[in-house]
Design a protein around this motif. Structure first.
Motif, PDB file in Angstrom:
ATOM      1  N   LEU A   7       0.892  -1.159   0.000  1.00  0.00           N
ATOM      2  CA  LEU A   7       0.000   0.000   0.000  1.00  0.00           C
ATOM      3  C   LEU A   7       0.928   1.206   0.000  1.00  0.00           C
ATOM      4  O   LEU A   7       1.676   1.416   0.962  1.00  0.00           O
ATOM      5  CB  LEU A   7      -0.879  -0.032   1.259  1.00  0.00           C
ATOM      6  N   PHE A  10       2.673   3.305   3.053  1.00  0.00           N
ATOM      7  CA  PHE A  10       2.537   2.589   4.324  1.00  0.00           C
ATOM      8  C   PHE A  10       3.625   1.512   4.425  1.00  0.00           C
ATOM      9  O   PHE A  10       3.367   0.341   4.197  1.00  0.00           O
ATOM     10  CB  PHE A  10       1.144   1.949   4.432  1.00  0.00           C
ATOM     11  N   PRO A  11       4.851   1.922   4.741  1.00  0.00           N
ATOM     12  CA  PRO A  11       5.969   0.962   4.733  1.00  0.00           C
ATOM     13  C   PRO A  11       5.832  -0.092   5.834  1.00  0.00           C
ATOM     14  O   PRO A  11       5.284   0.172   6.903  1.00  0.00           O
ATOM     15  CB  PRO A  11       7.192   1.848   4.989  1.00  0.00           C
ATOM     16  N   GLU A  12       6.309  -1.284   5.535  1.00  0.00           N
ATOM     17  CA  GLU A  12       6.387  -2.364   6.534  1.00  0.00           C
ATOM     18  C   GLU A  12       7.761  -3.002   6.414  1.00  0.00           C
ATOM     19  O   GLU A  12       8.294  -3.124   5.321  1.00  0.00           O
ATOM     20  CB  GLU A  12       5.318  -3.427   6.282  1.00  0.00           C
ATOM     21  N   TRP A  13       8.331  -3.431   7.528  1.00  0.00           N
ATOM     22  CA  TRP A  13       9.675  -3.990   7.532  1.00  0.00           C
ATOM     23  C   TRP A  13       9.664  -5.505   7.690  1.00  0.00           C
ATOM     24  O   TRP A  13       8.827  -6.056   8.381  1.00  0.00           O
ATOM     25  CB  TRP A  13      10.527  -3.383   8.639  1.00  0.00           C
ATOM     26  N   PRO A  15      11.518  -8.877   9.300  1.00  0.00           N
ATOM     27  CA  PRO A  15      12.038  -9.029  10.670  1.00  0.00           C
ATOM     28  C   PRO A  15      13.449  -8.466  10.859  1.00  0.00           C
ATOM     29  O   PRO A  15      13.723  -7.791  11.863  1.00  0.00           O
ATOM     30  CB  PRO A  15      12.013 -10.540  10.882  1.00  0.00           C
ATOM     31  N   ARG A  18      13.154  -4.737  10.859  1.00  0.00           N
ATOM     32  CA  ARG A  18      12.519  -4.299  12.101  1.00  0.00           C
ATOM     33  C   ARG A  18      13.537  -4.263  13.241  1.00  0.00           C
ATOM     34  O   ARG A  18      13.440  -3.408  14.133  1.00  0.00           O
ATOM     35  CB  ARG A  18      11.362  -5.249  12.417  1.00  0.00           C
ATOM     36  N   LYS A 120       3.178   6.365  16.076  1.00  0.00           N
ATOM     37  CA  LYS A 120       2.859   6.541  14.663  1.00  0.00           C
ATOM     38  C   LYS A 120       1.953   7.750  14.482  1.00  0.00           C
ATOM     39  O   LYS A 120       1.121   8.055  15.329  1.00  0.00           O
ATOM     40  CB  LYS A 120       2.141   5.300  14.148  1.00  0.00           C
ATOM     41  N   TRP A 122      -0.229   9.893  11.040  1.00  0.00           N
ATOM     42  CA  TRP A 122      -0.738   9.644   9.697  1.00  0.00           C
ATOM     43  C   TRP A 122      -0.986  10.959   8.953  1.00  0.00           C
ATOM     44  O   TRP A 122      -1.521  11.910   9.538  1.00  0.00           O
ATOM     45  CB  TRP A 122      -2.063   8.872   9.784  1.00  0.00           C
ATOM     46  N   GLU A 134       1.953   6.771   6.767  1.00  0.00           N
ATOM     47  CA  GLU A 134       1.986   6.325   8.161  1.00  0.00           C
ATOM     48  C   GLU A 134       3.450   6.280   8.556  1.00  0.00           C
ATOM     49  O   GLU A 134       4.244   5.626   7.879  1.00  0.00           O
ATOM     50  CB  GLU A 134       1.367   4.925   8.283  1.00  0.00           C
TER      51      GLU A 134
ATOM     52  N   ILE B  40       7.646  -7.986  14.623  1.00  0.00           N
ATOM     53  CA  ILE B  40       7.251  -7.258  13.413  1.00  0.00           C
ATOM     54  C   ILE B  40       6.127  -6.292  13.783  1.00  0.00           C
ATOM     55  O   ILE B  40       5.486  -6.440  14.823  1.00  0.00           O
ATOM     56  CB  ILE B  40       6.771  -8.151  12.236  1.00  0.00           C
ATOM     57  N   GLU B  41       5.939  -5.305  12.922  1.00  0.00           N
ATOM     58  CA  GLU B  41       4.760  -4.463  13.007  1.00  0.00           C
ATOM     59  C   GLU B  41       4.136  -4.423  11.625  1.00  0.00           C
ATOM     60  O   GLU B  41       4.842  -4.453  10.622  1.00  0.00           O
ATOM     61  CB  GLU B  41       5.124  -3.036  13.442  1.00  0.00           C
ATOM     62  N   THR B  42       2.822  -4.373  11.585  1.00  0.00           N
ATOM     63  CA  THR B  42       2.154  -4.144  10.307  1.00  0.00           C
ATOM     64  C   THR B  42       1.532  -2.758  10.364  1.00  0.00           C
ATOM     65  O   THR B  42       1.330  -2.204  11.446  1.00  0.00           O
ATOM     66  CB  THR B  42       1.054  -5.189  10.043  1.00  0.00           C
ATOM     67  N   ARG B  43       1.261  -2.197   9.186  1.00  0.00           N
ATOM     68  CA  ARG B  43       0.621  -0.881   9.171  1.00  0.00           C
ATOM     69  C   ARG B  43      -0.723  -0.932   9.896  1.00  0.00           C
ATOM     70  O   ARG B  43      -1.351  -1.982   9.951  1.00  0.00           O
ATOM     71  CB  ARG B  43       0.442  -0.419   7.730  1.00  0.00           C
ATOM     72  N   ALA B  44      -1.165   0.194  10.423  1.00  0.00           N
ATOM     73  CA  ALA B  44      -2.445   0.258  11.130  1.00  0.00           C
ATOM     74  C   ALA B  44      -3.612   0.142  10.173  1.00  0.00           C
ATOM     75  O   ALA B  44      -4.743  -0.113  10.584  1.00  0.00           O
ATOM     76  CB  ALA B  44      -2.534   1.579  11.893  1.00  0.00           C
ATOM     77  N   VAL B  45      -3.316   0.303   8.900  1.00  0.00           N
ATOM     78  CA  VAL B  45      -4.354   0.463   7.882  1.00  0.00           C
ATOM     79  C   VAL B  45      -4.394  -0.752   6.954  1.00  0.00           C
ATOM     80  O   VAL B  45      -3.356  -1.218   6.496  1.00  0.00           O
ATOM     81  CB  VAL B  45      -4.039   1.742   7.078  1.00  0.00           C
ATOM     82  N   LEU B  90      -8.979   1.005   9.661  1.00  0.00           N
ATOM     83  CA  LEU B  90      -8.035   0.632  10.731  1.00  0.00           C
ATOM     84  C   LEU B  90      -8.206  -0.841  11.089  1.00  0.00           C
ATOM     85  O   LEU B  90      -9.331  -1.338  11.180  1.00  0.00           O
ATOM     86  CB  LEU B  90      -8.290   1.489  11.978  1.00  0.00           C
ATOM     87  N   TYR B 101       0.535 -10.148   5.826  1.00  0.00           N
ATOM     88  CA  TYR B 101       1.993  -9.939   5.839  1.00  0.00           C
ATOM     89  C   TYR B 101       2.721 -11.226   5.446  1.00  0.00           C
ATOM     90  O   TYR B 101       3.683 -11.200   4.667  1.00  0.00           O
ATOM     91  CB  TYR B 101       2.395  -9.469   7.232  1.00  0.00           C
ATOM     92  N   GLN B 119       0.889  -4.010  19.159  1.00  0.00           N
ATOM     93  CA  GLN B 119       0.404  -2.789  18.499  1.00  0.00           C
ATOM     94  C   GLN B 119      -0.989  -2.439  18.966  1.00  0.00           C
ATOM     95  O   GLN B 119      -1.701  -3.266  19.526  1.00  0.00           O
ATOM     96  CB  GLN B 119       0.357  -3.015  16.980  1.00  0.00           C
ATOM     97  N   LYS B 120      -1.364  -1.206  18.645  1.00  0.00           N
ATOM     98  CA  LYS B 120      -2.722  -0.764  18.912  1.00  0.00           C
ATOM     99  C   LYS B 120      -3.670  -1.296  17.840  1.00  0.00           C
ATOM    100  O   LYS B 120      -3.299  -1.425  16.675  1.00  0.00           O
ATOM    101  CB  LYS B 120      -2.778   0.759  18.898  1.00  0.00           C
TER     102      LYS B 120
END
Lengths: 460, 460
Positions: A7, A10-13, A15, A18, A120, A122, A134, B40-45, B90, B101, B119-120
């Motif tokens: 997306l 909306f970057p994701e890393w 592992p 991260r 975070k 937005w 984000e 890991i984290e994923t985007r909130a969206v 969200l 992911y 995460q939230k």
């Protein structure tokens, strides 16, 4: 960063990426806490009215609405729209929510209140290099009740210089200016629309001096001399306090200018001593936002100037208020995602392995899983991250599994209860006691090293 | 928690409360990493289409839209609505984003892939005790490529028991069941609408056995005997593996039932040994979500059962897939905000002070600020969080400032360069060397202790 975000914006890393980000976040937290900043988080959601109180940026805000809003009475979850100040939206920075938090909780906080906040935010902007929709910010601020000594402006700059110095990033420069200095100077030469002049000066790097002079003349009615004087001021950049003499040489006198000169001099004087080479007085720095009232800061990574500022902020004497009570503050915000994206895309630093695990305990039989867990518990009790194989496959397969996951050590227990540990990088294998064995200290935890450090550690 | 959230369902903590939350988060992270789980984290969206793939919960989702959407071509930022699967929203949990992911990054991950994710998440539900609209979850999952050994179900339960045991919370019980066991049993007694039976059994605690029997008969056409048999199964709860004999005594035979019995027996057997007293086989546990296919877990805080489950999850054999490739997983999710809210509202634990700072370095004159910063740097280099006073006020005022902020030690340097440090709680003052002095270990960092620990530490 071989991959692109699924997306845009909306970057994701992965592992191992991260781990670099975690290292950055842990380092910042450690420095902030060592300097007595307390952690807070605010909710991701504010009312539209709260967010747009300072105007002008509504284009960037993401409004919220419940997908199936069938409750007639859920007023706060109503249609998000410019018109409804009670509608909910995602915060676009951490300063506005922090100001609200201070006002709401003033009775429970001890002032001057020092906090850090890593969260975070937005913004619905068009994504581009260094600009995500984000992203994570790391802010420190000190806020006073009624008044806040200027000394905190000096301190905040020093804390940020220390924090950035601890990160696996290239050299950086805090470019510092002072709004009072600029405003006093403009007034001293007869330009009273300070905000207008600042807006023009802010474009200096983008459009160049000639075009800024045009703007000052056409939009603000400046004379040739006034435009030239403003540009002369913006051209001053010194690594020490010699900017004071350079400004004085321009022959403008004004009380506010003097106050600003004195403040900026204090910051630069302390920085020359306590953070040598990291800070410059740069009188072209304007910062767009209206709420700054004194010190203003932007930060560039040397050699990556086109990335934009990686840390910005300053003094705001009137961001928050409660009736007659004012809460002046000074703070800086690090663009963590911008920094981490750059570290990853240019391989500026990397993690020593891609998992926290230091040891894989193998299984000789499926029944030995319990005994293997006992070994693992002993190792974990000394802080050694340990996994146990799930199946008693051939040792070669279990070692391959460790290798594939980047786990450096493999543990064997034979039928007689004899323990051995193998470093799968060197192939070395030796007897080991689960009650005492420790890996070399550099293998205990994941290390994040810069490309430079990695090259230096390499045998010639 | 004297205050109420200014936006219902969006809790925020004071600094001393945040320290309790940070302690919980740090503890979870530490345990997860010791067991080899990667962050890991994923985007909130996510896109609405992705979120609602599994159906039925669209009411709870917050859709996003840019407040001033004047770009005709920004399709992804279009009006959030049920109709548009490309609209953004969200996430409401961490499992659905994690599944996405895994599919997107399968080529970059080593399987079985172990990850934790803290995460939230957001749900537009009506707020109530233990149910917020914005809250933090801490998840661990192991995901395989094609297949995933059952052993991971056992391991995940043990890791979570260890993690929860490390938190400043009351005693807890993981209540574990197995979908295969339940489904096999229902089929064995001739009830084929497993999902329907599970939905009814799920209401057991809320509406009682008699009403569940009514539901089974009226909605699923069960006979008296079938309804009674289903309730008999749901009534079984044992702290050891004796549930196996109790189920067999009900006289139902079915292959899937046998498989489920065997699986649950393995989990309970390991738990009796490795997490004694923390786990029960509870055959009433159903879990609402359709994607669970084996082990299912809920967790109660003993004495706080009405709070609801504080940690839930299980095995899902088909959450994610990519063409013919399946990614089975097993995972558990801790409701961090629910736990922390309870800890704070009932004073179950507290932080030893409200700021990270251990020492305030005072000023004798305003000019001594630089020398005071030198002292502070020396202390910080040994991990002692230190602040420097901003102004050379009277010592009484500077001490009062430290006291108000909860800083335990105050540092003095006299004109001859002699250093002293005062514990402002006891009033004790002694000579100290900035190059070597250390506070008592319990004062170095903020400690979070439970009410019980605090009482035990109190002198009689």
């Amino acid at each position: 960063m071989a991959r692109t975000a699924s997306l845009s914006g909306f970057p994701e890393w992965l592992p191992e990426e991260r781990l670099v980000e975690l290292h950055v976040l842990d380092t910042l937290r450690k420095v902030f806490e060592l300097h007595g900043f307390a952690s807070i988080e605010t909710r991701a959601v504010e009312t539209v009215g709260q967010l747009l109180r300072k105007g002008e940026i509504d284009k960037e805000v993401y409004g919220l609405s419940r997908l199936q809003d069938d409750d007639a009475d859920s007023s706060e979850a109503g249609k998000a729209g410019k018109a409804d100040p009670h509608a909910l939206a995602l915060h676009f920075d951490l300063t506005v929510p922090f100001a609200r938090y201070v006002v709401e909780n003033a009775g429970y906080l001890a002032f001057p209140f020092r906090r850090y906040q890593i969260q975070k935010v937005w913004r619905g902007e068009r994504p581009q290099e260094g600009r995500a929709r984000e992203f994570t910010q790391a802010d420190i601020d000190v806020v006073g009740d009624g008044e806040l000594p200027f000394r905190y402006d000096v301190e905040i700059a020093l804390v940020i210089a220390e924090a950035l110095s601890a990160l696996p990033i290239p050299d950086f420069r805090l470019r510092i200016n002072n709004r009072k200095l600029a405003e006093g100077f403009y007034r001293g030469i007869g330009l009273d629309d300070t905000a207008g002049v600042l807006r023009s000066i802010d474009k200096l790097e983008k459009i160049g001096a000639a075009k800024v002079a045009e703007l000052l003349k056409s939009e603000l009615g400046a004379s040739d001399d006034q435009a030239q004087a403003a540009l002369n001021l913006a051209g001053i950049r010194t690594e020490d306090t010699s900017f004071v003499a350079q400004v004085r040489a321009l022959g403008v006198t004004n009380d506010l200018l003097e106050e600003g000169l004195n403040e900026l001099e204090q910051v630069i004087e302390a920085a020359v001593q306590r953070a040598p080479g990291k800070v410059v007085a740069d009188l072209s720095i304007a910062r767009g936002l209206d709420y700054y009232t004194g010190t203003v800061v932007e930060t560039v990574l040397v050699g990556h100037e086109q990335l934009g500022s990686i840390c910005s902020g300053g003094r705001y004497d009137a961001l928050a208020s409660k009736g007659n009570r004012k809460f002046p503050g000074v703070g800086l915000s690090i663009g963590v995602t911008r920094l981490v994206s750059r570290i990853l895309s240019q391989d500026l630093a990397k993690a020593s392995r891609s998992v926290p695990t230091a040891v894989l305990v193998t299984l000789t039989t499926d029944e030995s899983w319990g005994a293997a867990q006992d070994v693992a518990s002993q190792l974990r009790s000394r802080g050694i991250a340990t996994e146990v194989a799930a199946k008693a496959e051939k040792f070669g397969k279990q070692i391959k599994f460790a290798d594939r996951r980047g786990i450096p050590f493999v543990w064997f227990t034979d039928d007689d209860g004899k323990h051995q540990v193998k470093d799968i990088r060197s192939g070395e294998q030796a007897d080991a006691d689960p009650a005492t064995w420790m890996p070399p200290s550099e293998d205990l935890k994941v290390q994040v090293t810069t490309a430079l450090e990695a090259a230096a550690a390499q045998p010639a």
